[in-house]
Design an enzyme around this catalytic site. Sequence first.
Site, PDB file in Angstrom:
ATOM      1  N   HIS A 519       0.811  -1.219   0.000  1.00 30.55           N
ATOM      2  CA  HIS A 519       0.000   0.000   0.000  1.00 30.55           C
ATOM      3  C   HIS A 519       0.846   1.270   0.000  1.00 30.55           C
ATOM      4  CE1 HIS A 519      -3.755   1.923  -0.032  1.00 30.55           C
ATOM      5  NE2 HIS A 519      -4.421   1.089   0.749  1.00 30.55           N
ATOM      6  N   ASP A 523      -2.205   1.677  -4.764  1.00 26.70           N
ATOM      7  CA  ASP A 523      -3.504   1.885  -4.117  1.00 26.70           C
ATOM      8  C   ASP A 523      -4.525   0.896  -4.670  1.00 26.70           C
ATOM      9  OD1 ASP A 523      -2.574   4.003  -2.554  1.00 26.70           O
ATOM     10  OD2 ASP A 523      -2.872   5.415  -4.200  1.00 26.70           O
TER      11      ASP A 523
END
Length: 546
Positions: A519, A523
């Site tokens: 992350h 995304d």
Amino acid sequence: MAEIIRMPKMSDTMEEGVIASWLKNVGDSVKPGDILAEVETDKATMELESYEEGILLYVGVKEKDSVPVNGIIAIIGEKGEAFQHLLSGVTTDAAKAEEVIPASSPAPVVAEPKTAAVSTSSIPATVVTMPKMSDTMQEGTIAAWLKKVGESVKSGEIIAEVETDKATMELESYEDGVLLYIGVEAGGSVPVDGIIAVIGERGADYQSLLTAHQSGGQVIAPVEVASPAVPAAVTTPTPEIAQAPVKEVFASASGNERVKASPLAKKIASEKGVDIRQVAGTGEGGRIVKRDIESFVPTAATASSQVSSSQVVSSAVLGQESFREEKVSQMRKTIAKRLAESKYSAPHFYLTMEINMDKAIEARKSMNEFGTVKISFNDLVIKASAAALRQNPKVNSSWLGDKIRYNDHIHIGMAVAVEEGLLVPVIRFADQLSLSQISNQAKSLGQKAKNKELQPKDWEGNTFTISNLGMFGIDEFTAIINPPDACILAVGGIKETVIVKDGQMKVGNVMKVTLSCDHRVVDGAVGSAFLQTLKGLLEDPVRILI
């Protein structure tokens, strides 16, 4: 003029190399292009080539020991040429002057370390320490002792089996004598450079040797207070200690009873349970190579012993509760450490998608009917993933701490299970390859990985990784990201199930894939777009070929 030979950096991740075997002995002539030794990295065994001409004057590390990159391996020069000043970094005259200084000092504290050094060196015994057998090894486990205290040992004989993080390797003796002391029992672990055993003459005072070895650093302390000239005196014992392993290497090189075999041949023999001493070598100088192990046929006596041992195992009482506990191998420790670092340093999130593989099944069947190369579903996934990465370049990236690297090239790592753990060979420029080329490379790299024949170029540089457990009947799973990649694709098996299409229920073939994302780099929307592209390509595989 004598030249120092240092450990070269054989890959971009290499920090140390392990001398698998010396192919030249001290005193041998060496020409440019001659192979001096075989060097093991954590992935492959490579040849160390000489670029100098002369005589091998000095060997600085014994076989199975590790050397850091740029560390001294050997010295090549003219016959009889002095080389000690190259090792100590000072001239021979300066080294002699340093030895005189502590002897001329009237202070009793200076005389004590000198006396200790003499008494230790006069003991006819040698301490055997745990060698560093791989670049990631921190400790070794004694799998089994092949010699007992009191037994005679010859140079070249195997005294124990040591389990490292890479494999179980043989610990060879470089001394003639009697095994006087064993420092750790079978199953126990020893840190690198820790005391394993002592070999020497029968009745030798090895206890004094152990005490001096364990407290050697404490002898320096009183000298520092005695006089300002002490730093020169402190360096005096260092060359003496450093030369002990040199003598061991000479003994190893001249031993005639030692089995000459390549590291790969030893590994295959161990896996197959073949006694390598019974194999006739067809390599250079009678050296045992891979083909000798593969073509070896055991004698009737060996076969009968194997049958009898299997009968003993099968005679265990049924219904009896039992269990066994095994110490964690060094390789499992390394895997646990690295995967834990990836799992807890990179914030993972997971995206799962179902893909209808009906058209992919038909396309593969058609290609395999008319093509010369058999295409697997994994080949289709690799090709489709490469095409999807080209359309979604943000997934083809890496987290570098203070910056993000977006790779323009596409190198796909392919997870391959081997007996010792997991290897990830790399298919380079996968988006530019045809399905046939991907299939050939995947088969070739997979076989190399299982035979432990991968070279650095085969495992370096991945930008995206695929792990496929579909062939094991796994429907879906999540994989841990393989650094430095930002994502890894976990591929499940193709399962026949009921699907709804155009408002109608019908039987279809569905495959689930899960994308693990870092992350910090990728995304949810970026990862989802990649999976949408991958789904479209596999559900209409003609688009992959465009």
